[in-house]
Enzyme design. Structure first.
Site, PDB file in Angstrom:
ATOM      1  N   SER A 176     -10.402   0.432   3.998  1.00  0.00           N
ATOM      2  CA  SER A 176      -9.604   0.055   5.176  1.00  0.00           C
ATOM      3  C   SER A 176      -8.955   1.299   5.767  1.00  0.00           C
ATOM      4  O   SER A 176      -8.232   2.005   5.058  1.00  0.00           O
ATOM      5  CB  SER A 176      -8.508  -0.921   4.775  1.00  0.00           C
ATOM      6  OG  SER A 176      -9.061  -1.998   4.073  1.00  0.00           O
TER       7      SER A 176
ATOM      8  N   ARG B 279       0.835  -1.222   0.000  1.00  0.00           N
ATOM      9  CA  ARG B 279       0.000   0.000   0.000  1.00  0.00           C
ATOM     10  C   ARG B 279       0.865   1.266   0.000  1.00  0.00           C
ATOM     11  O   ARG B 279       0.547   2.253   0.653  1.00  0.00           O
ATOM     12  CB  ARG B 279      -0.940   0.042   1.208  1.00  0.00           C
ATOM     13  CG  ARG B 279      -1.792  -1.183   1.403  1.00  0.00           C
ATOM     14  CD  ARG B 279      -2.881  -1.313   0.339  1.00  0.00           C
ATOM     15  NE  ARG B 279      -3.788  -2.382   0.676  1.00  0.00           N
ATOM     16  CZ  ARG B 279      -3.671  -3.641   0.247  1.00  0.00           C
ATOM     17  NH1 ARG B 279      -2.705  -3.967  -0.584  1.00  0.00           N
ATOM     18  NH2 ARG B 279      -4.527  -4.564   0.609  1.00  0.00           N
TER      19      ARG B 279
ATOM     20  N   GLU C  96      -3.781   3.383   6.794  1.00  0.00           N
ATOM     21  CA  GLU C  96      -3.724   3.271   5.336  1.00  0.00           C
ATOM     22  C   GLU C  96      -4.241   4.587   4.747  1.00  0.00           C
ATOM     23  O   GLU C  96      -3.744   5.090   3.753  1.00  0.00           O
ATOM     24  CB  GLU C  96      -4.591   2.092   4.876  1.00  0.00           C
ATOM     25  CG  GLU C  96      -4.538   1.871   3.395  1.00  0.00           C
ATOM     26  CD  GLU C  96      -5.161   0.553   2.952  1.00  0.00           C
ATOM     27  OE1 GLU C  96      -4.955  -0.480   3.617  1.00  0.00           O
ATOM     28  OE2 GLU C  96      -5.863   0.569   1.935  1.00  0.00           O
TER      29      GLU C  96
HETATM   30  P1  NAP Z   1     -10.423 -10.861   5.281  1.00  0.00           P
HETATM   31  O1  NAP Z   1     -10.728 -11.965   4.339  1.00  0.00           O
HETATM   32  O2  NAP Z   1     -11.284 -10.606   6.441  1.00  0.00           O
HETATM   33  O3  NAP Z   1      -8.923 -11.029   5.780  1.00  0.00           O
HETATM   34  C1  NAP Z   1      -8.335 -10.084   6.664  1.00  0.00           C
HETATM   35  C2  NAP Z   1      -6.953  -9.729   6.186  1.00  0.00           C
HETATM   36  O4  NAP Z   1      -6.175 -10.900   6.122  1.00  0.00           O
HETATM   37  C3  NAP Z   1      -6.974  -9.156   4.795  1.00  0.00           C
HETATM   38  O5  NAP Z   1      -6.904  -7.771   4.910  1.00  0.00           O
HETATM   39  C4  NAP Z   1      -5.805  -9.789   4.057  1.00  0.00           C
HETATM   40  O6  NAP Z   1      -4.684  -8.954   3.892  1.00  0.00           O
HETATM   41  C5  NAP Z   1      -5.359 -10.909   4.978  1.00  0.00           C
HETATM   42  N1  NAP Z   1      -5.505 -12.191   4.260  1.00  0.00           N
HETATM   43  C6  NAP Z   1      -6.639 -12.917   4.112  1.00  0.00           C
HETATM   44  N2  NAP Z   1      -6.363 -14.052   3.430  1.00  0.00           N
HETATM   45  C7  NAP Z   1      -5.045 -14.026   3.124  1.00  0.00           C
HETATM   46  C8  NAP Z   1      -4.172 -14.886   2.426  1.00  0.00           C
HETATM   47  N3  NAP Z   1      -4.600 -16.035   1.892  1.00  0.00           N
HETATM   48  N4  NAP Z   1      -2.881 -14.515   2.287  1.00  0.00           N
HETATM   49  C9  NAP Z   1      -2.428 -13.372   2.808  1.00  0.00           C
HETATM   50  N5  NAP Z   1      -3.204 -12.485   3.478  1.00  0.00           N
HETATM   51  C10 NAP Z   1      -4.501 -12.812   3.650  1.00  0.00           C
HETATM   52  O7  NAP Z   1     -10.245  -9.504   4.443  1.00  0.00           O
HETATM   53  P2  NAP Z   1     -11.331  -8.490   3.857  1.00  0.00           P
HETATM   54  O8  NAP Z   1     -11.389  -7.313   4.718  1.00  0.00           O
HETATM   55  O9  NAP Z   1     -12.574  -9.208   3.462  1.00  0.00           O
HETATM   56  O10 NAP Z   1     -10.579  -8.050   2.555  1.00  0.00           O
HETATM   57  C11 NAP Z   1     -10.420  -8.894   1.458  1.00  0.00           C
HETATM   58  C12 NAP Z   1      -9.439  -8.252   0.500  1.00  0.00           C
HETATM   59  O11 NAP Z   1      -9.932  -6.986   0.018  1.00  0.00           O
HETATM   60  C13 NAP Z   1      -8.094  -7.973   1.145  1.00  0.00           C
HETATM   61  O12 NAP Z   1      -7.081  -8.255   0.239  1.00  0.00           O
HETATM   62  C14 NAP Z   1      -8.165  -6.501   1.455  1.00  0.00           C
HETATM   63  O13 NAP Z   1      -6.899  -5.894   1.484  1.00  0.00           O
HETATM   64  C15 NAP Z   1      -8.983  -5.980   0.313  1.00  0.00           C
HETATM   65  N6  NAP Z   1      -9.603  -4.723   0.681  1.00  0.00           N
HETATM   66  C16 NAP Z   1      -8.938  -3.574   0.402  1.00  0.00           C
HETATM   67  C17 NAP Z   1      -9.486  -2.374   0.772  1.00  0.00           C
HETATM   68  C18 NAP Z   1      -8.762  -1.087   0.502  1.00  0.00           C
HETATM   69  O14 NAP Z   1      -9.235  -0.042   0.917  1.00  0.00           O
HETATM   70  N7  NAP Z   1      -7.615  -1.119  -0.141  1.00  0.00           N
HETATM   71  C19 NAP Z   1     -10.703  -2.315   1.424  1.00  0.00           C
HETATM   72  C20 NAP Z   1     -11.321  -3.485   1.720  1.00  0.00           C
HETATM   73  C21 NAP Z   1     -10.747  -4.707   1.348  1.00  0.00           C
HETATM   74  P3  NAP Z   1      -4.406  -7.965   2.659  1.00  0.00           P
HETATM   75  O15 NAP Z   1      -5.226  -6.779   2.965  1.00  0.00           O
HETATM   76  O16 NAP Z   1      -2.960  -7.694   2.752  1.00  0.00           O
HETATM   77  O17 NAP Z   1      -4.813  -8.654   1.401  1.00  0.00           O
END
Ligand code: NAP
Length: 338
Positions: free
Chosen positions: A238, A164, A334
Site C-alpha cells: 500500500s 501503521r 504509508e
Molecule cells: P479491501 O478489502 O479492498 O478494503 C479496503 C480497505 O478497507 C482496507 O485497506 C481496510 O483497511 C478497510 N477495511 C476493509 N474491511 C474492513 C473492516 N471490516 N473493518 C475495517 N476496515 C476494513 O482491502 P485490501 O486492499 O484487499 O487489503 C486487505 C487487508 O490487507 C487490509 O487490512 C490491508 O491493510 C492489508 N494490506 C496491507 C498492506 C501493507 O502494505 N501493509 C498491503 C496490502 C494489503 P485496513 O488497511 O485499515 O485494514
C-alpha cells in the site's frame, strides 16, 4: 559484519530503484553494533536502519550510513498452558516466522501472513492486515540506542503504536536498531474473521472448529489473487494510508457517493478506503512510463522496469492531487520516502 562503500541499493528495496548509499553495513550481532559504536561509524549522518526495504522509496542517492540486520534466531522464552512467548531476532524474515508459528497452531499473527519484510521492521510500521495489527501480539522489544550505545527494552505500551505507526517511525526515528521482538501468542486462538472476504469464506463454520492454518491459507489465497508479488513486480505494498475523517465529513461523502465504503472506528472517526477513492479517480491500471497503479488493487504503485524514485513520487503526487480535487481528502503516504 560486512562494511561496503558506494553501495548499490537496487536489490535492497522492493521498489527496486537504482540508487546508491555512501556506506552500507550488514549487522549480524549485538557485538557488531558495539564495535561500530566504539569505532565511531554510527556518528555518520544521515543514518538509517533498513529492514526488508518493502515500505521504502529512495528518491536519490543516500549520502550517509545504512545499517541492515542479518541477526538470526528465535527462542521460546516462556510458556503456559494457554500462551507462548517467542523472542525473534530482527533479521528473520517475517512471512517465515508467521508460517512457523501457524504450523504449530499458535494464534495471533495468522492474519499477517505474507507481508514482506523483516521481523525488526514489523513494530516500526505496526504492520496490519485483515483487522489485526502486530501491536496486538508484541510483548516487548530490545533495541540498541545508536547514539549512546546502550541497549533498551521497550514494553508494548512504550512503543506508542498507532495506525501503521510507532515511536520508531515518529519521535525516535532512526535512533534505535531493533535487535529482537518478543511476541505473545495464544495456544487457544481467538480468530479475527471480521473482514468481509474472511467472514464470507467461513460463514458456515463454527468458530472453535476453524484452525489458524486455515485462516492463514485463506488469506494467502486472497492476497495472491489481488496483490503483486514483489519478486515479480516491483512495488512496496500500500502506497497510501487509509484516511480517518470526522463523521460529518464521512456523511457528506456518503451522501455524494453512496457506494463509498466507510468503516466507523472506536474513536468516533470514520476510516475511508484510499484504494477505492484512487480507483474512482480513474487511476486503477494506469501507467505512465515505467510507473503505474496495479491493475487489481489501486493502492499499490508499481515500478514496471526502470522507474526512478522521483518518477514514482511525482506519479503518487498526481494521484493525491486528483483524490484531493474529487473528495477533498489529502492522502498520507504509508511508504517512507527518502
Ligand atoms: P479491501 O478489502 O479492498 O478494503 C479496503 C480497505 O478497507 C482496507 O485497506 C481496510 O483497511 C478497510 N477495511 C476493509 N474491511 C474492513 C473492516 N471490516 N473493518 C475495517 N476496515 C476494513 O482491502 P485490501 O486492499 O484487499 O487489503 C486487505 C487487508 O490487507 C487490509 O487490512 C490491508 O491493510 C492489508 N494490506 C496491507 C498492506 C501493507 O502494505 N501493509 C498491503 C496490502 C494489503 P485496513 O488497511 O485499515 O485494514
Amino acid at each position: 559484519m560486512l562494511i561496503s562503500e558506494d553501495f548499490c541499493l537496487k536489490t535492497f528495496t522492493t521498489f527496486g530503484v537504482e540508487v546508491r548509499t555512501h556506506r552500507f553495513i550488514v549487522v549480524s550481532s549485538k557485538t557488531d553494533l558495539e564495535e561500530l559504536f566504539e569505532e565511531g561509524y554510527l556518528k555518520e549522518r544521515p543514518r538509517m536502519v533498513l529492514g526488508g526495504g518493502s515500505n521504502l522509496l529512495f528518491t536519490g542517492h543516500y549520502p550517509g550510513l545504512i545499517l541492515s540486520s542479518q541477526m538470526r534466531g528465535k527462542e521460546t522464552v516462556k510458556e503456559t498452558a494457554d500462551e507462548v512467548w517467542i523472542k525473534v531476532s530482527s533479521g528473520e524474515y517475517w512471512p517465515t516466522f508467521v508460517d512457523d508459528v501457524v504450523e504449530k497452531g499458535y494464534g495471533g499473527v495468522e492474519n499477517l501472513c505474507l507481508i514482506p519484510g523483516k521481523v525488526g521492521a514489523a513494530p516500526i510500521q505496526n504492520i496490519g492486515a485483515y483487522g489485526v495489527e502486530v501491536k496486538d501480539v508484541i510483548e516487548s522489544l530490545e533495541a540498541f540506542d545508536l547514539d549512546s550505545g546502550e541497549i533498551r527494552t521497550f514494553r508494548n505500551e512504550e512503543c506508542n503504536f498507532g495506525y501503521r505507526s510507532s515511536i520508531f517511525k515518529t519521535k525516535e526515528k532512526d535512533k534505535y536498531f531493533i535487535l529482537n521482538v518478543t511476541f505473545r501468542l495464544s495456544k487457544k486462538p481467538k480468530l479475527k474473521l471480521s473482514y468481509a472476504p474472511l467472514k464470507q469464506l467461513f460463514k458456515d463454520r463454527k468458530d472453535g472448529k476453524i484452525s489458524v492454518k486455515e485462516v492463514s491459507e485463506a488469506i494467502k489465497n486472497i492476497r495472491n489473487s489481488k496483490l503483486p508479488d514483489p519478486d515479480h513486480l516491483k512495488n512496496a505494498g500500500s502506497f497510501f494510508k487509509n484516511p480517518a475523517v470526522s463523521k460529518e465529513k464521512a456523511d457528506e461523502l456518503k451522501n455524494q457517493y453512496p457506494d463509498m465504503p466507510v468503516y466507523p472506528q472506536p474513536n468516533g472517526k470514520v476510516k475511508l478506503a484510499a484504494g477505492w477513492m484512487i480507483e474512482q479517480c480513474g487511476w486503477k491500471g494506469k501507467k505512465e512510463g515505467d510507473v503505474g497503479v496495479y491493475e487489481k488493487q489501486a493502492l499499490i504503485l508499481v515500478n514496471y522496469d526502470n522507474a526512478s524514485g522521483k518518477e514514482i513520487l511525482r506519479f503518487s503526487q498526481k494521484i493525491n492531487n486528483s483524490v484531493r480535487k474529487k473528495f477533498g481528502i489529502n492522502l498520507k503516504r504509508e511508504v517512507i520516502v527518502i
